[in-house]
Design a protein around this motif. Structure first.
Motif, short mmCIF file in Angstrom:
data_model
loop_
_atom_site.label_atom_id
_atom_site.label_comp_id
_atom_site.label_asym_id
_atom_site.label_seq_id
_atom_site.Cartn_x
_atom_site.Cartn_y
_atom_site.Cartn_z
N LEU A 1 -5.17 3.38 8.79
CA LEU A 1 -3.74 3.58 9.08
C LEU A 1 -3.53 3.96 10.54
N ASP A 2 -4.31 4.92 11.02
CA ASP A 2 -4.16 5.33 12.41
C ASP A 2 -4.48 4.17 13.37
N GLN A 3 -5.55 3.46 13.08
CA GLN A 3 -5.94 2.32 13.92
C GLN A 3 -4.82 1.29 14.00
N SER A 4 -4.24 0.93 12.85
CA SER A 4 -3.19 -0.09 12.84
C SER A 4 -1.89 0.43 13.47
N SER A 5 -1.67 1.74 13.44
CA SER A 5 -0.46 2.32 14.03
C SER A 5 -0.59 2.52 15.53
N GLY A 6 -1.82 2.71 16.01
CA GLY A 6 -2.03 2.94 17.43
C GLY A 6 -1.95 4.40 17.83
N PHE A 7 -1.95 5.29 16.85
CA PHE A 7 -1.90 6.74 17.10
C PHE A 7 -2.44 7.47 15.89
N VAL A 8 -2.70 8.77 16.05
CA VAL A 8 -3.17 9.59 14.95
C VAL A 8 -1.97 10.24 14.28
N HIS A 9 -1.81 9.98 12.98
CA HIS A 9 -0.73 10.57 12.19
C HIS A 9 -1.04 12.04 11.92
N LEU A 10 -0.13 12.93 12.27
CA LEU A 10 -0.27 14.36 12.02
C LEU A 10 0.96 14.85 11.29
N SER A 11 0.90 16.08 10.81
CA SER A 11 2.04 16.73 10.14
C SER A 11 2.17 18.15 10.66
N SER A 12 3.40 18.63 10.71
CA SER A 12 3.61 20.06 10.95
C SER A 12 3.31 20.78 9.63
N THR B 1 3.54 15.33 2.73
CA THR B 1 2.47 14.40 3.07
C THR B 1 1.46 14.34 1.92
N LEU B 2 1.12 15.49 1.38
CA LEU B 2 0.22 15.52 0.22
C LEU B 2 0.85 14.82 -0.98
N LYS B 3 2.10 15.12 -1.24
CA LYS B 3 2.80 14.58 -2.40
C LYS B 3 2.90 13.05 -2.36
N PHE B 4 3.20 12.49 -1.19
CA PHE B 4 3.43 11.05 -1.10
C PHE B 4 2.20 10.23 -0.75
N PHE B 5 1.23 10.80 -0.05
CA PHE B 5 0.10 10.01 0.41
C PHE B 5 -1.24 10.40 -0.22
N PHE B 6 -1.26 11.55 -0.91
CA PHE B 6 -2.52 12.03 -1.50
C PHE B 6 -2.33 12.38 -2.98
N THR B 7 -1.41 11.69 -3.62
CA THR B 7 -1.06 11.95 -5.01
C THR B 7 -2.26 11.95 -5.94
N ASP B 8 -3.13 10.98 -5.78
CA ASP B 8 -4.26 10.82 -6.70
C ASP B 8 -5.55 11.45 -6.19
N GLU C 1 14.41 16.32 11.21
CA GLU C 1 14.21 15.78 9.88
C GLU C 1 13.58 14.40 9.99
N GLY C 2 12.43 14.24 9.38
CA GLY C 2 11.76 12.95 9.41
C GLY C 2 10.97 12.67 10.67
N MET C 3 10.90 13.62 11.59
CA MET C 3 10.16 13.41 12.83
C MET C 3 8.77 14.04 12.67
N PHE C 4 7.75 13.24 12.95
CA PHE C 4 6.37 13.68 12.77
C PHE C 4 5.65 13.72 14.11
N ASP D 1 9.55 9.03 13.97
CA ASP D 1 9.57 8.77 12.54
C ASP D 1 8.19 8.24 12.15
N PRO D 2 7.89 8.13 10.86
CA PRO D 2 6.54 7.74 10.44
C PRO D 2 6.04 6.41 11.02
N LYS D 3 6.95 5.49 11.34
CA LYS D 3 6.54 4.20 11.88
C LYS D 3 6.62 4.16 13.41
N ALA D 4 6.90 5.28 14.03
CA ALA D 4 7.00 5.39 15.49
C ALA D 4 8.15 4.55 16.04
N GLU D 5 9.21 4.40 15.26
CA GLU D 5 10.36 3.61 15.70
C GLU D 5 11.45 4.44 16.35
N VAL D 6 11.45 5.73 16.08
CA VAL D 6 12.47 6.61 16.65
C VAL D 6 11.76 7.73 17.37
#
Length: 136
Positions: free
Chosen positions: A33-44, A51-58, A92-95, A80-85
């Motif tokens: 995911l990070d490779q395809s996005s071009g950056f490292v996804h982090l969370s506050s 992030t746990l609820k939506f991406f690490f459910t299982d 809200e929604g800024m990562f 935003d999660p897709k780096a569009e904003v």
């Protein structure tokens, strides 16, 4: 959601099937995911529960890397999660997205925690046990 002026740490969540090596290397392997996005996804800290609820459910276990914000602040863009904003502050929604050539390792990571869910346990319950470590 997070004001960078008040952020002490940002967090990288890593699934159990790709545990970070110990000791940490100069640079950890880059997720697909990070490779395809071009950056490292982090969370506050405030974003970690969702992030746990939506991406690490299982996932029964995750590795949580705590990164001192001051060490990487000049390489973070709040988007935003897709780096569009992109904005000057986290809202809200800024990562926090790390743009530093995928160098996330022993110089950036302050601490690593292993969070594991017991059978039937929610991530919210796990987070309650980690309240002292997860800095808001």
């Amino acid at each position: 959601m997070s004001d960078p002026a008040n952020v002490t740490y940002v967090y990288k969540l890593v699934p159990a099937n790709t545990p970070p090596s110990s000791p940490l290397p100069e640079a950890l392997p880059v997720s697909a995911l990070d490779q395809s996005s071009g950056f490292v996804h982090l969370s506050s800290a405030a974003q970690v529960p969702n992030t746990l609820k939506f991406f690490f459910t299982d996932e029964p276990r995750v590795y949580v890397l705590r990164i001192a914000y001051a060490r990487v602040a000049d390489k973070i863009r709040w988007e935003d999660p897709k780096a569009e904003v992109c904005g000057p502050r986290g809202g809200e929604g800024m990562f926090p997205h790390l743009y530093n050539g995928f160098k996330l390792g022993k110089e950036e990571v302050d601490s690593v925690a292993v969070w594991e869910r017991k059978e039937g346990e929610s991530w919210e319950e796990v987070i309650k046990r980690a309240e002292d470590w997860l800095v808001y």
